[in-house]
Design an enzyme around this catalytic site. Structure first.
Site, short mmCIF file in Angstrom:
data_model
loop_
_atom_site.label_atom_id
_atom_site.label_comp_id
_atom_site.label_asym_id
_atom_site.label_seq_id
_atom_site.Cartn_x
_atom_site.Cartn_y
_atom_site.Cartn_z
N GLN A 1 -5.93 -3.45 -17.28
CA GLN A 1 -5.38 -2.75 -16.12
C GLN A 1 -5.06 -1.33 -16.57
O GLN A 1 -4.03 -1.08 -17.17
CB GLN A 1 -4.13 -3.49 -15.61
N HIS B 1 -3.80 -3.32 -8.36
CA HIS B 1 -4.87 -2.79 -7.54
C HIS B 1 -6.04 -3.77 -7.52
O HIS B 1 -6.26 -4.51 -8.48
CB HIS B 1 -5.34 -1.41 -8.01
N VAL C 1 -4.22 1.38 -15.02
CA VAL C 1 -3.03 1.96 -14.40
C VAL C 1 -2.09 0.79 -14.10
O VAL C 1 -2.49 -0.16 -13.43
CB VAL C 1 -3.38 2.72 -13.10
N HIS D 1 -10.12 -4.09 -6.93
CA HIS D 1 -11.41 -3.40 -6.90
C HIS D 1 -12.28 -4.06 -5.82
O HIS D 1 -12.40 -5.28 -5.79
CB HIS D 1 -12.15 -3.54 -8.23
#
Length: 140
Positions: A90, A96, A92, A98
């Site tokens: 990960q 999130h 960041v 994708h």
């Protein structure tokens, strides 16, 4: 806190947004697997999937579903790959998802890592039992 995705969600860092509301922000990945590769992030900071509050899960994944359909339609893709990392890989530390447009013979082969088998049925049964026990204790 310095979080790139929080800064993008706040509009402090530019991005190519494709969707935003009070729940989520979706924008083009700056290093896409294919054109149309989108990241969908919760607007409120959550480092991992398990940090996302239960009442936000449904609304967030409804946005992921909508963006997935838009990626497929907008890019004329035959399908999509939808995935999330949790801590490992990960880049960041803000959860999130994708959403990557996919087409036959696009060069991606299933998962991007080698897959294996359990040594035997006993090992598979042991792993399943460990996971059932962890789920039963999840409310502790």
């Amino acid at each position: 806190m310095n979080c790139l995705f929080c800064e993008i969600a706040a509009g402090d860092v530019s991005s190519h947004r494709v969707f935003e509301d009070d729940t989520a922000v979706a924008f083009l990945d700056h290093r896409p697997l294919f054109p149309g590769h989108v990241l969908v992030v919760p607007r409120r900071h959550a480092e991992t999937l398990t940090d996302l509050p239960p009442d936000e899960l449904g609304p967030f994944f409804a946005r992921v579903r909508d963006v997935t359909g838009a990626v497929e339609r907008g890019m004329g893709a035959a399908g999509s790959f939808v995935a999330a990392n949790n801590r490992i890989s990960q880049s960041v530390p803000h959860f999130h998802v994708h959403v990557v447009p996919r087409n036959p013979k696009d060069g991606l082969r299933g998962f991007f890592w080698p897959r294996g088998r359990y040594d035997d049925e006993a090992q598979a049964a042991d792993v399943a039992a460990r996971l059932r026990a962890a789920l039963a204790g999840a409310g502790d």
